[in-house]
Write an enzyme that holds these catalytic residues in place. Structure first.
Site, PDB file in Angstrom:
ATOM      1  N   GLU A   1       0.833  -1.211   0.000  1.00 21.81           N
ATOM      2  CA  GLU A   1       0.000   0.000   0.000  1.00 21.81           C
ATOM      3  C   GLU A   1       0.865   1.257   0.000  1.00 21.81           C
ATOM      4  OE1 GLU A   1      -1.128  -2.954   1.610  1.00 21.81           O
ATOM      5  OE2 GLU A   1      -2.164  -2.854  -0.311  1.00 21.81           O
TER       6      GLU A   1
ATOM      7  N   ASN B   1      -0.775  -7.426  -4.462  1.00 20.57           N
ATOM      8  CA  ASN B   1      -1.436  -6.552  -5.426  1.00 20.57           C
ATOM      9  C   ASN B   1      -0.429  -5.669  -6.160  1.00 20.57           C
ATOM     10  OD1 ASN B   1      -1.301  -5.246  -2.641  1.00 20.57           O
ATOM     11  ND2 ASN B   1      -1.666  -3.477  -3.933  1.00 20.57           N
TER      12      ASN B   1
ATOM     13  N   ASP C   1      -7.502  -5.336  -5.263  1.00 17.95           N
ATOM     14  CA  ASP C   1      -6.547  -5.645  -4.193  1.00 17.95           C
ATOM     15  C   ASP C   1      -6.557  -7.123  -3.828  1.00 17.95           C
ATOM     16  OD1 ASP C   1      -4.555  -5.138  -2.237  1.00 17.95           O
ATOM     17  OD2 ASP C   1      -6.084  -5.007  -0.683  1.00 17.95           O
TER      18      ASP C   1
END
Lengths: 598, 598
Positions: A198, A284, A326
C-alpha cells in the site's frame, strides 16, 4: 537428446545435487526430518508442504470435549497475533506482534522464560504497517531462531541463548517497507519477503545465508528480467505453459509504473525438496487504482516457483491479471498429490484472496482446476482452464472515479493470511475464510515515498444478509465440493489445524477457541479465550502428552478498527465498518494459550 | 451521666439513626444484605467488614485439584491489575489498569461485552503515578457502578447501560494527584480518597452524593481542625485514649510543611454499620526526608475512623509517628470480633506496611495488640501497648544525607495494598506479604507542584539470604502466632481469598495462581496464568456452580521495573533492582481468568 545423453545429464544433475546437499545437510535435511516428527512443530506451517496437519491423535473426537487449559503466557503486547509457536525438542519459541518480542520456553519449566529477545526497532515502522503490527512467526534451523521484525530486519538468534548471531536489513520503513511474514529456511538460506503493497513498495523475495546473514539473492516480483530472476527461455508461464519470453514483466506495465509495482511477498512460503522449488505468492500491483496502470501488471498476484539456491524462477502463474480489487496472491501454496483425470499429480492448492481455489501442477504451474470456494464470488465468472485467465464480470471491474458496488469478495479477500489445513486421511482441505463484499471507488494517487499509495476508497460488508462474515469449511480442491461449513459472525481469520485425532482446531475473531469434528463440522468443544484469535493452532507432545497451543490476540486487517482504536464509520482501509461491533465481543491482548486433556 | 439519662441519649441516638437510615435505605441496607449472599461479590473487599472470605464450599480441599479455567477475557491493557471483579446477580463488572476500561459482562453470555466504558482521561496522569497505573476496582450501589480514574475523576455509571450518570473531579493530576483506589459506598455517599504521596499531595477522604455526585464532605489527613474534621474535644487519639485537643495535626508539623504533608488515602476502606464508622489509613508524610519535617506529622500513617455521613472523625491512631521509612498506613482495616483477656471485643486488625499487625478496639482506636508479622522487622523493637508508640531502634532512624543500611521492612512495606483475608471458622488471618529490606538515604528536596517530592534514594533487597521476597501465612492477630507460611521468590502482592471450602486462593508475582489448604499451607493446585498476579481473587456462584475469578496482570510498585520497561540497576523508587529478574518469569498483560470445577 538421446537416451544415453539424458542419463548422463541426469547423473550430473544428481551428482551436483548431492554435492550441494552435503554443504547444507545440517540445516535442511535435519529440519525436514524433524518436521516428520509429530511431537515437534519445527516450521511455521508445520512442514515444507505447508499442510498444517498433525499426526497426533491422543486428543480425538471421543475425548476432546474434556480439553482444558494447561497453561498460558502473555505475549507482553496488545496487538494482533497472527503467528504460532514452534516446538523444537523440549523448547518452545514464539514471536509477538510489534515490538516483536521473542520468547524461549523450556517445556519442562514453563514458569521460567529461558530468554527473551526484544529488538531495538525503528519507531517509524508501526506508522507504515497497513494492517496492524502483526507477525506470523519465526523459523528454526541449525541451532538458530530466525525472525523478521516490523522494521524490516532479519535476525538469527542463538536458540540456546537468544544472542544475536547476525542481523540483516531487508528494507526501509521510511519508504513504507515492513516485514510481517514468517521466514522459511531452505538448505543454507533464510527466505524472507517484504510487506508494504500500500506504499508503492516493489516486492521481492530474498535469501540470506543462514550462517552469515549475507544476502545471497534477491528476486523482485516486477521489473527487468535480471531483477525478477526470470529466465526468458526457461521460466514457464503457468497460464500458457510456454516460456515467459523477454521482459515478461516490463511489457505488462506502462512506462515506469512497475517501479511502484507492488507484488509484495508478505505471505507464507512452502517448498518441495524433490523438485527443489520454493513456492510463494505476490501481492497486489501498485496502486489500487487500476486506471493508473494498464496491462496485466505481471508478476503481481502471482504464484512463483523458484530454485531456493539461485532464486531463478521455474514458473509463475498469475491469478488476477490487472488486479483491480486488491486481490493479493500471497496466500499459502499447499503441496499435496491429487488424482487428476485418473493420474496422481504433484499439485499445489492455493485458496486465493480472489475467492478461487487454484489447483496447479507444481512442477510447471499448469492450471488444473479453479473452483470458487466462496459462494458469493462475482468479480469473475470462472477461471478459463485453457487460457488460465479469469472470465471477468465487466460490471465488477473497477476504474478511477467510479464507485463500483457489491463486489465479492472484498479486498480483504475470501481468504487472507489464515493458512488452510489439509488432512491426508480425508484428502480434504479445511479452510477458514472471509465471507464479505465491498464497494470500491478508485481514484488517481500520486506517489510519495513512505506515504500511502492506495488510490481507492472501500466499504466492506457481509456477503449475505444476517450477521455472517466468516466461514470455516471442508473442501475438495479437485471437485470443488464443500463437505460442510460453519458460519461465523466475524471473519474466520485463524488458520485451522487438523489432526489424526479427527479433530480440527481453530479460533474465531471474537475469541472462541474451538475443536471441530473434521467429518461433520460439529463443534465438540469451545473455550472463551482472552481475546479474539487470528493465530494458528499447532500441536506437539511433551513428556508423552499431546498439547495444542494457540496465540490469541485480536487484530490484523480483519480487526483493524479495534486494533487502532477507531470507533467511527469506515476509516482506514475500508474494513473498520465491517467489524464495528467486534468490540462488543472481544478485547485486545496477546496470550499464548496451551490446551491438553486432564 | 446517670443511667436514665444514658438510656434517653441512647434512644435519641437510635431514633436519629433510624431517621437517617430511611433516607438511604436503597443503596446501603440492600448493599449490606447483598454482601451476605455468598453467590455475589458486591463490594471491593467482599463486604463492609473487609474480611475477603467467601462462604462458598463447592470447591474444597477434596476437589480443588480438579480446578480448571472456565473462561478468560483480556482487560485490553498491559499494566498492573490490582483490583477484582464484582458480581451483582448475573452481571460481572471490572475495571482495568489505566486507561481504566470498565466492562460489564452477563454471566449467561460471556462471549458478549454488555457495555464497555472508556473514560476520556488527562494524558498527563500516567506520568505522575508513582507506582504503575494500577486500579483497585469499582463499587456498586443502587443500580450504579462507581469508578475512580487515574486522572482523579469519580464516575457513576448506569449499571445497565454504562452511561455516565455523573462525573466528579476529585483532584488535579497537574499537581501530582491521581486515584488508584476502589471507592466504597456507604449510605448515600461514595467515599473515595486521593493518591500522590510522592508529590507533596495533602491527602483527603471525600464523600460524594450517590445520586448527584455533589461533594458532601472532605476530610484532609493533615492540617487545621476544620479541614481534617477532627473535633478537638470528641475525637479520640487512639494511642492515648484522650481527646486529641486543638490543632492536633498542626502542632506536630513545623511551619507550613503540613501543606505538603502527604497522608494520602489510596488504600482500602471498611465500615462498621453498627458503629456507623468508616475506617481507612493515611499514607506517608511529605517528604520522604524526615529531617525536613520534625514532629509526629499527624495524622499521616494513621488509621482514622469517621462518621460517613458527616466526615467527622471518631478517633485516629497513628502507627508510625514521624515516619522516616515511607511506611504508609493505607492498608485495609479488617473488622472482626476478638477474644481479648476473656472478653469479646469488636476489633480492627491492620497489617501495616511497617511490619506490625495492629489489633485495635474499633470503637475507640485503643491499641490492644501489635505483633510483628514479618520476622525481619527491625526499625522498631516493639509497639508499646501503653503509649501506643513504637520503640525505635535508633540505628534504623533515617535522616538527611545519611545512608542508613539494612532497614526492614523496605519502603514497599512488609505488606502493601494486597488485602488480607480472615476466615471466621479458623479465626485466622491469611496474609500475603513482602519479605524485603532496604538501604535509605534521605536528602533535602524542594517542592514544585506536579514534580516528585520524594527526598530519598532507596535500595531494596530480599530480607533473607536465598531468593525469597514474599511470604503467605496464616496468622493469629491476638497471639501473634504464625500457623504456617509459604515462602515465595517474589513479593506476594495478590490478596488471598479464603472460603468455607477450606481453600485459600492467591496469586504470585511471577504468575502462578494457587489454591492452598487453609489448615496446612499445602499447595493443592496451581495454574500458570498469562501474567504475574497482583489482583485479588473473588468467588461467586452462577447457575448453581461456584467460580473463582482473578485479574491477572503483573505490575504495581512490586513490579515497577517490568511495568515501566526499566532494565537497569535501581532506577525508580528503589524497587527496580529488587525484582530485576522478574522478567525472566513473567510478562506484562491484563487478563481476567475464571476458574471452576468440571
Amino acid at each position: 537428446m538421446n537416451r544415453m545423453k539424458r542419463l548422463c545429464c541426469l547423473a550430473i544433475a544428481l551428482g551436483a545435487s548431492v554435492v550441494i546437499s552435503s554443504s547444507f545437510a545440517l540445516a535442511d535435511e535435519s529440519l525436514e526430518k524433524m518436521s516428520d516428527d509429530p511431537d515437534q512443530w519445527v516450521m511455521p506451517l508445520g512442514g515444507y508442504h505447508a499442510i498444517r496437519h498433525s499426526k497426533l491423535d491422543q486428543i480425538n473426537t471421543n475425548n476432546v470435549s474434556k480439553l482444558k487449559v494447561a497453561w498460558t503466557m502473555s505475549t507482553g503486547t496488545l496487538r494482533g497475533q497472527e503467528g504460532q509457536p514452534l516446538v523444537i525438542g523440549k523448547m518452545m519459541y514464539f514471536e509477538s506482534s510489534y515490538p516483536n518480542y521473542v520468547y524461549a520456553i523450556n517445556l519442562d519449566d514453563i514458569g521460567r522464560i529461558v530468554w527473551k529477545f526484544a529488538p531495538q526497532q525503528d519507531k517509524f515502522a508501526p506508522s507504515v504497517a497497513c494492517c496492524d503490527v502483526v507477525n506470523r512467526g519465526l523459523a528454526y534451523a541449525d541451532g538458530k531462531i530466525l525472525i523478521t521484525t516490523l522494521d524490516t530486519h532479519v535476525y538469527a538468534l542463538d536458540a540456546k541463548t537468544g544472542q544475536v548471531v547476525w542481523n540483516a536489513q531487508n528494507g526501509d520503513p521510511e519508504q513504507g517497507q515492513t516485514m510481517t511474514m514468517a521466514p522459511l529456511v531452505i538448505h543454507d538460506k533464510v527466505i524472507a519477503g517484504i510487506s508494504g503493497g500500500e506504499y508503492g513498495v516493489r516486492g521481492h523475495l530474498s535469501a540470506y545465508d543462514l550462517k552469515t546473514g549475507k544476502l545471497v539473492w534477491r528476486a523482485y516480483s516486477v521489473g527487468p528480467d535480471d531483477e525478477i530472476l526470470f529466465n526468458p527461455e526457461k521460466t514457464i508461464d503457468g497460464a500458457t505453459q510456454a516460456p515467459v519470453g523477454t521482459n515478461s514483466s516490463l511489457k505488462t506495465w506502462e512506462g515506469d509504473q512497475w517501479k511502484l509495482g507492488g507484488g509484495t511477498t508478505w505471505g507464507w512460503y512452502s517448498y518441495d525438496p524433490q523438485l527443489n522449488l520454493v513456492y510463494y505468492g505476490t501481492g497486489n500491483p501498485g496502486t489500487w487504482n487500476p486506471t493508473q496502470r494498464p496491462g496485466d501488471n505481471k508478476w503481481s498476484t502471482t504464484i512463483i516457483a523458484r530454485n531456493p539456491d539461485t532464486g531463478v524462477a521455474a514458473w509463475g502463474y498469475q491469478m488476477t491479471p490487472h488486479d483491480a480489487w486488491d486481490y493479493d496472491g500471497i496466500n499459502e501454496s499447499i503441496l499435496t498429490d491429487s488424482r487428476i483425470d485418473g493420474s496422481i499429480v504433484p499439485t499445489l492448492t492455493h485458496f486465493d484472496r480472489n475467492g478461487f481455489a487454484y489447483l496447479l501442477d507444481r512442477r510447471n504451474g499448469k492450471l488444473l482446476r479453479a473452483h470458487k470456494f466462496d459462494p458469493s464470488v462475482n468479480w469473475a465468472k470462472e477461471i478459463d482452464l485453457k487460457t488460465g485467465r479469469p472470465i471477468l464480470d465487466p460490471a465488477k471491474m473497477t476504474q478511477a472515479d467510479v464507485n463500483v458496488k457489491n463486489i465479492c469478495p472484498a479486498a480483504m479477500g475470501a481468504k487472507n493470511h489464515q493458512p488452510a489445513s489439509y488432512d491426508p486421511r480425508t484428502k480434504l482441505f479445511y479452510v477458514a475464510t472471509n465471507h464479505i463484499c465491498m464497494d470500491y471507488q478508485a481514484f488517481s494517487v500520486k506517489y510519495k515515498g513512505g506515504f500511502p499509495y492506495v488510490g481507492a476508497l472501500l466499504n466492506m460488508f457481509p456477503a449475505e444478509h444476517g450477521d455472517i462474515r466468516g466461514r470455516l469449511f471442508a473442501f475438495d480442491s479437485v471437485t470443488g465440493e464443500t463437505k460442510w461449513a460453519i458460519n461465523d459472525m466475524f471473519q474466520d481469520y485463524s488458520g485451522p489445524l487438523t489432526t489424526d485425532g479427527g479433530v480440527l482446531f481453530y479460533g474465531t475473531l471474537d475469541g472462541w477457541f474451538r475443536a471441530v469434528d473434521e467429518m461433520t463440522g460439529k463443534i465438540l468443544y469451545q473455550f472463551h479465550a482472552p481475546s479474539g484469535i487470528i493465530g494458528n493452532p499447532v500441536s506437539y507432545v511433551h513428556d508423552g502428552k499431546q498439547y495444542v497451543a494457540v496465540l490469541t490476540g485480536v487484530g490484523g486487517w480483519a480487526a483493524i478498527g479495534l486494533a487502532e482504536g477507531l470507533t467511527k464509520g469506515s476509516e482506514g482501509l475500508g474494513a473498520v465498518g465491517l467489524t464495528r461491533s467486534l468490540g462488543d465481543f472481544t478485547n485486545l491482548g496477546g496470550t499464548l494459550v496451551v490446551f491438553s486433556l486432564e
